[in-house]
Design a protein around this motif. Structure first.
Motif, PDB file in Angstrom:
ATOM      1  N   LEU A   1      10.690  97.557 -27.134  1.00 15.74           N
ATOM      2  CA  LEU A   1      11.869  96.989 -27.799  1.00 15.74           C
ATOM      3  C   LEU A   1      12.136  97.670 -29.133  1.00 15.74           C
ATOM      4  N   GLY A   2      11.457  98.800 -29.361  1.00 13.05           N
ATOM      5  CA  GLY A   2      11.654  99.535 -30.605  1.00 13.05           C
ATOM      6  C   GLY A   2      10.894  98.975 -31.779  1.00 13.05           C
ATOM      7  N   LEU A   3       9.930  98.083 -31.521  1.00  9.54           N
ATOM      8  CA  LEU A   3       9.159  97.443 -32.588  1.00  9.54           C
ATOM      9  C   LEU A   3       7.935  98.282 -32.951  1.00  9.54           C
ATOM     10  N   PRO A   4       7.332  98.037 -34.121  1.00 13.57           N
ATOM     11  CA  PRO A   4       6.151  98.806 -34.533  1.00 13.57           C
ATOM     12  C   PRO A   4       4.966  98.586 -33.602  1.00 13.57           C
ATOM     13  N   LEU A   5       3.971  99.472 -33.728  1.00 11.64           N
ATOM     14  CA  LEU A   5       2.774  99.372 -32.905  1.00 11.64           C
ATOM     15  C   LEU A   5       1.653  98.615 -33.603  1.00 11.64           C
ATOM     16  N   HIS A   6       1.944  97.994 -34.755  1.00 19.83           N
ATOM     17  CA  HIS A   6       0.926  97.197 -35.433  1.00 19.83           C
ATOM     18  C   HIS A   6       1.426  95.758 -35.558  1.00 19.83           C
ATOM     19  N   LEU A   7       0.477  94.822 -35.484  1.00 18.02           N
ATOM     20  CA  LEU A   7       0.825  93.404 -35.339  1.00 18.02           C
ATOM     21  C   LEU A   7       1.582  92.853 -36.541  1.00 18.02           C
ATOM     22  N   ASP A   8       1.155  93.200 -37.743  1.00 17.60           N
ATOM     23  CA  ASP A   8       1.855  92.655 -38.906  1.00 17.60           C
ATOM     24  C   ASP A   8       3.288  93.178 -38.980  1.00 17.60           C
ATOM     25  N   GLY A   9       3.498  94.452 -38.556  1.00 16.78           N
ATOM     26  CA  GLY A   9       4.849  95.014 -38.535  1.00 16.78           C
ATOM     27  C   GLY A   9       5.747  94.312 -37.544  1.00 16.78           C
ATOM     28  N   VAL A  10       5.201  93.966 -36.386  1.00 18.04           N
ATOM     29  CA  VAL A  10       5.976  93.250 -35.376  1.00 18.04           C
ATOM     30  C   VAL A  10       6.334  91.852 -35.877  1.00 18.04           C
ATOM     31  N   GLY A  11       5.346  91.184 -36.476  1.00 22.40           N
ATOM     32  CA  GLY A  11       5.602  89.849 -37.007  1.00 22.40           C
ATOM     33  C   GLY A  11       6.704  89.851 -38.044  1.00 22.40           C
ATOM     34  N   THR A  12       6.692  90.872 -38.904  1.00 25.54           N
ATOM     35  CA  THR A  12       7.724  90.995 -39.940  1.00 25.54           C
ATOM     36  C   THR A  12       9.082  91.290 -39.321  1.00 25.54           C
ATOM     37  N   ALA A  13       9.115  92.236 -38.386  1.00 28.10           N
ATOM     38  CA  ALA A  13      10.379  92.629 -37.770  1.00 28.10           C
ATOM     39  C   ALA A  13      11.011  91.483 -36.987  1.00 28.10           C
ATOM     40  N   LEU A  14      10.177  90.681 -36.333  1.00 29.45           N
ATOM     41  CA  LEU A  14      10.692  89.554 -35.545  1.00 29.45           C
ATOM     42  C   LEU A  14      10.911  88.299 -36.382  1.00 29.45           C
ATOM     43  N   LYS A  15      10.492  88.363 -37.646  1.00 27.78           N
ATOM     44  CA  LYS A  15      10.637  87.228 -38.573  1.00 27.78           C
ATOM     45  C   LYS A  15       9.996  85.964 -38.011  1.00 27.78           C
ATOM     46  N   LEU A  16       8.752  86.120 -37.564  1.00 29.67           N
ATOM     47  CA  LEU A  16       8.036  85.000 -36.960  1.00 29.67           C
ATOM     48  C   LEU A  16       7.675  83.949 -37.998  1.00 29.67           C
ATOM     49  N   LYS A  17       7.598  82.701 -37.559  1.00 29.07           N
ATOM     50  CA  LYS A  17       7.143  81.631 -38.447  1.00 29.07           C
ATOM     51  C   LYS A  17       5.660  81.801 -38.762  1.00 29.07           C
ATOM     52  N   VAL A  18       4.890  82.257 -37.752  1.00 29.73           N
ATOM     53  CA  VAL A  18       3.460  82.512 -37.941  1.00 29.73           C
ATOM     54  C   VAL A  18       3.278  84.006 -38.154  1.00 29.73           C
ATOM     55  N   GLN A  19       2.824  84.394 -39.348  1.00 27.44           N
ATOM     56  CA  GLN A  19       2.659  85.799 -39.686  1.00 27.44           C
ATOM     57  C   GLN A  19       1.181  86.148 -39.782  1.00 27.44           C
ATOM     58  N   LYS A  20       0.885  87.416 -39.505  1.00 28.95           N
ATOM     59  CA  LYS A  20      -0.487  87.909 -39.644  1.00 28.95           C
ATOM     60  C   LYS A  20      -0.926  87.776 -41.099  1.00 28.95           C
ATOM     61  N   ASP A  21      -2.173  87.341 -41.308  1.00 30.44           N
ATOM     62  CA  ASP A  21      -2.732  87.171 -42.652  1.00 30.44           C
ATOM     63  C   ASP A  21      -3.093  88.543 -43.212  1.00 30.44           C
ATOM     64  N   ARG A  22      -2.315  89.031 -44.170  1.00 32.60           N
ATOM     65  CA  ARG A  22      -2.536  90.373 -44.696  1.00 32.60           C
ATOM     66  C   ARG A  22      -3.790  90.480 -45.568  1.00 32.60           C
ATOM     67  N   ALA A  23      -4.326  89.346 -45.976  1.00 30.16           N
ATOM     68  CA  ALA A  23      -5.585  89.358 -46.725  1.00 30.16           C
ATOM     69  C   ALA A  23      -6.743  89.783 -45.826  1.00 30.16           C
ATOM     70  N   GLY A  24      -6.470  89.815 -44.510  1.00 33.44           N
ATOM     71  CA  GLY A  24      -7.509  90.188 -43.558  1.00 33.44           C
ATOM     72  C   GLY A  24      -8.016  91.605 -43.735  1.00 33.44           C
ATOM     73  N   LYS A  25      -7.208  92.493 -44.296  1.00 32.82           N
ATOM     74  CA  LYS A  25      -7.655  93.873 -44.498  1.00 32.82           C
ATOM     75  C   LYS A  25      -8.882  93.927 -45.392  1.00 32.82           C
ATOM     76  N   ASP A  26      -8.898  93.113 -46.435  1.00 31.17           N
ATOM     77  CA  ASP A  26     -10.067  93.078 -47.327  1.00 31.17           C
ATOM     78  C   ASP A  26     -11.288  92.521 -46.599  1.00 31.17           C
ATOM     79  N   LEU A  27     -11.075  91.519 -45.762  1.00 28.28           N
ATOM     80  CA  LEU A  27     -12.177  90.924 -45.009  1.00 28.28           C
ATOM     81  C   LEU A  27     -12.734  91.915 -43.991  1.00 28.28           C
ATOM     82  N   ILE A  28     -11.848  92.687 -43.371  1.00 32.66           N
ATOM     83  CA  ILE A  28     -12.293  93.717 -42.424  1.00 32.66           C
ATOM     84  C   ILE A  28     -13.131  94.766 -43.154  1.00 32.66           C
ATOM     85  N   ARG A  29     -12.664  95.185 -44.331  1.00 30.20           N
ATOM     86  CA  ARG A  29     -13.442  96.158 -45.112  1.00 30.20           C
ATOM     87  C   ARG A  29     -14.817  95.591 -45.475  1.00 30.20           C
ATOM     88  N   TYR A  30     -14.874  94.297 -45.709  1.00 29.95           N
ATOM     89  CA  TYR A  30     -16.132  93.678 -46.148  1.00 29.95           C
ATOM     90  C   TYR A  30     -17.111  93.530 -44.979  1.00 29.95           C
TER      91      TYR A  30
END
Length: 649
Positions: A105-134
């Motif tokens: 559908l022309g949407l991004p290949l990453h989950l947070d990008g899709v959530g933003t593009a579709l303007k979902l009520k439930v969005q990916k928690d972007r703080a997760g990047k720090d937790l993944i690094r940890y």
């Protein structure tokens, strides 16, 4: 049939981004930390594997069962990781990838990008990047952390709870994405193709690691010697420093603004003595690059195969594949006639002989990168690619009859184009005749002008190196357009249809192409039935040309989601490349069905690995050249070769 939505969090000492999931999971310390899941519309549940919990038998049975559909965003990652965890190869047949469905559908290949593009009520928690690094990658050993190289749940219980919440949230977001786009399921043909893509990625291709390791060694030795010579010549601490080199050149009486590749080449025309040698060293050091060899070293699996080289729907505007790991879709071409000799010298570590025989070691190493891909013992590669596929598809869609007749006949499209552009009989545009120089102009025009390109497009294809002025280049553009009037009309018909479909909200047609707006998406239906998608299209004033133009939301510069403009030529480029991709897809499915083992594909080329005595080049080219039911009248032709190492012939 029940659906099981899955998201996992993992740990490995191998870098996922640069090495790929297959090498990532091959690391001895690979571990699934968290397993989040949800049945159908049930609440999300979490299994904390890192803290000793185990997957229930019911979940293991569901993962292994072909009767349960498993969904995930980028399902290949979950499937490969769970294959490692369960010590059992999980086929892709009962998996569905939400990322691919979104990309269609022309949407991004990453989950947070899709959530933003579709303007979902439930969005990916972007703080997760720090937790993944940890928690998901090794940490630096310090006195304050007691010298550990990995963070475990008990080191930060509050963070661990947030990490668990993050995993649960990802399952919820993935499921919300699936609900949002469920009216646009992956078509059956594309699902078959994705399954074949997963099979190809799982199979991988064998790598000649002896050649890879020696190439890295050769480059290291050669580069070190060049740097030592440059230091001796200039007495500089860092002869690779642009600032230091400029100062040194200034002391020699030569003040320069730039030391870019082209600037150095220009300076060399008048340089002599020490300045000439320094610029030559600079030029040679700039050529030296073993990035792709290093990528192979990082990503090769224990069985000496590299896997996961292809991203299905990596180009979401057209549906074409993208390269991963060491970018097989973008390898340097090889032009050396004695490629096998150069390959042997590098592999055997005979570097001095290599330098004696060849003018530039870095260029040799660059041209050899393709040859690191080899067939298994007792096998050979059979490689075939479509000839001039985009030019054929463009002419077929636009019904440019003379081009189609050329491809159905002698196939000399560059000569025939030059003949029509300059009014010269095609027979005269032959080697040995003065008119043969027109072929180069015909070639660059075919490559540059088909998508409404002008002088800049010609320059991008190297036309400016032919010694032609902008006026002469503009004459080439005009001559090509005059010779291809139906293609020119096709650009404007496509643009008009797209604009009308958006403005009037009424379906439009251009030949066999269909244009329609559904639920805020402009769809262009290709001859295959597959659809290109342009999200939230608008008609806005194009001030440059003082007319209404089409805009849509999509991935642009730096992969940012933004509103961008398009026009007839760009839309035609998307359509043609999409249709050409569909021709390759059709061929891949046929080739696989005939028992050919596909280990790779590059643009319009298929690489197969076959045991000696099985398969043939003639048969492979014949399969690819078969007429496609949805492309009647499109003249397809494939050419190729057999080889004991991959190359560009």
């Amino acid at each position: 049939m029940r659906t099981l939505a899955i998201d996992i969090e993992t740990f490995s000492s191998v870098d996922l981004t640069s090495c790929g999931v297959y090498t990532y999971t091959a690391a001895p310390d690979f571990q699934i930390l968290l397993f989040g899941y949800a049945w159908d519309d049930d609440p999300v549940e979490l299994i904390d594997l890192a803290c000793g919990e185990r997957l229930p038998d019911a979940i293991v049975n569901a993962i292994e069962s072909p009767e349960v559909i498993k969904t995930a965003f980028n399902a290949g990652f979950e499937r490969i990781c769970l294959s490692k965890h369960l010590n059992k190869h999980l086929k892709a047949d009962s998996w569905r990838c939400t990322a691919i469905q979104a990309a269609m559908l022309g949407l991004p290949l990453h989950l947070d990008g899709v959530g933003t593009a579709l303007k979902l009520k439930v969005q990916k928690d972007r703080a997760g990047k720090d937790l993944i690094r940890y928690f998901s990658i090794p940490c630096k050993s310090t006195k304050s952390n007691g010298g550990r190289t990995r963070n475990l749940p008990h080191h930060a219980p509050e963070k661990w709870q947030k990490f668990k919440d993050y995993c649960v949230r990802d399952v919820e977001v993935e499921r919300e994405v699936r609900r949002k786009i469920e009216r646009y399921p992956i078509p059956e043909k594309e699902l078959k193709l994705w399954l074949l893509d997963q099979k190809i990625n799982d199979t991988g291709v064998l790598v000649d690691m002896a050649l890879v390791n020696q190439a890295v060694k050769c480059d290291t030795q050669y580069s070190s010697r060049l740097e030592v010579e440059a230091k001796t010549l200039t007495k500089l601490d860092n002869p690779n420093s642009v600032a230091q080199l400029k100062e040194w050149l200034k002391e020699q009486g030569l003040e320069v603004e730039s030391l870019s590749k082209q600037a150095v080449q220009n300076l060399l025309t008048d340089a002599d003595g020490e300045i000439e040698r320094l610029l030559t060293l600079r030029q040679e050091m700039a050529k030296s690059s073993i990035a792709k060899y290093a990528a192979v070293q990082r990503s090769v699996c224990p069985d000496s195969r590299v896997r996961g080289l292809f991203q299905f729907y990596g180009a979401n505007r057209t549906g074409r594949w993208a390269g991963r790991i060491f970018q097989i879709q973008n390898l340097p071409q090889n032009h050396m006639k004695d490629l096998e000799i150069a390959r042997m010298l590098v592999k055997q570590g005979r570097f001095k002989e290599l330098e004696l025989l060849y003018e530039s070691v870095p260029i040799v190493l660059s041209e050899l990168i393709r040859t690191v891909l080899i067939p298994e013992q007792g096998c050979r590669f059979i490689v075939a690619d479509f000839s001039a596929i985009e030019a054929r598809v463009l002419a077929w869609l636009a019904n440019e009859a003379w081009v189609l007749d050329t491809f159905k006949g002698h196939g000399k499209i560059y000569e025939q184009t030059a003949s029509r552009m300059f009014g010269v009989p095609v027979e005269k545009i032959a080697k040995g005749n003065p008119e043969y120089e027109l072929r180069a102009k015909g070639k660059v025009a075919v490559l540059a002008c088909g998508y409404q390109g002008g002088v800049n497009a010609l320059k991008a294809m190297g036309a400016d190196k032919m010694g032609l002025s902008d006026t002469e280049l503009d004459d080439i553009v005009r001559a090509w357009r005059s010779a291809n009037q139906r293609i020119v009309r096709f650009w404007y018909d496509v643009e008009k249809a797209a604009v009308l479909a958006v403005r009037e909200r009424e379906p439009q047609r251009v030949g066999i192409l269909r244009f329609k707006v559904e639920n805020g998406i402009l769809f262009i239906t290709l001859p295959s039935g597959r659809r290109l998608a342009y999200i939230r299209p608008k008609i806005e004033k194009d001030l440059r040309f003082d007319k209404d133009g089409l805009t849509y939301e999509g991935l642009g510069i730096n992969k940012q989601w933004w509103r961008q403009k398009t026009y007839g030529g760009r839309l035609v480029e998307n359509i043609v490349q999409g249709a050409a991709r569909d021709c390759l897809a059709e061929a891949m499915l046929r080739v696989d069905a005939k028992g050919y083992k596909i280990v790779g594909h590059v643009h319009d080329e298929i690489i197969t690995e076959m045991r000696k005595g099985q398969g043939s080049l003639e048969e492979l080219c014949g399969i690819m050249g078969q007429e496609i039911p949805w492309a009647l009248g499109l003249p397809l032709r494939a050419d190729g070769f057999e080889t004991m190492f991959y190359k560009k012939e």
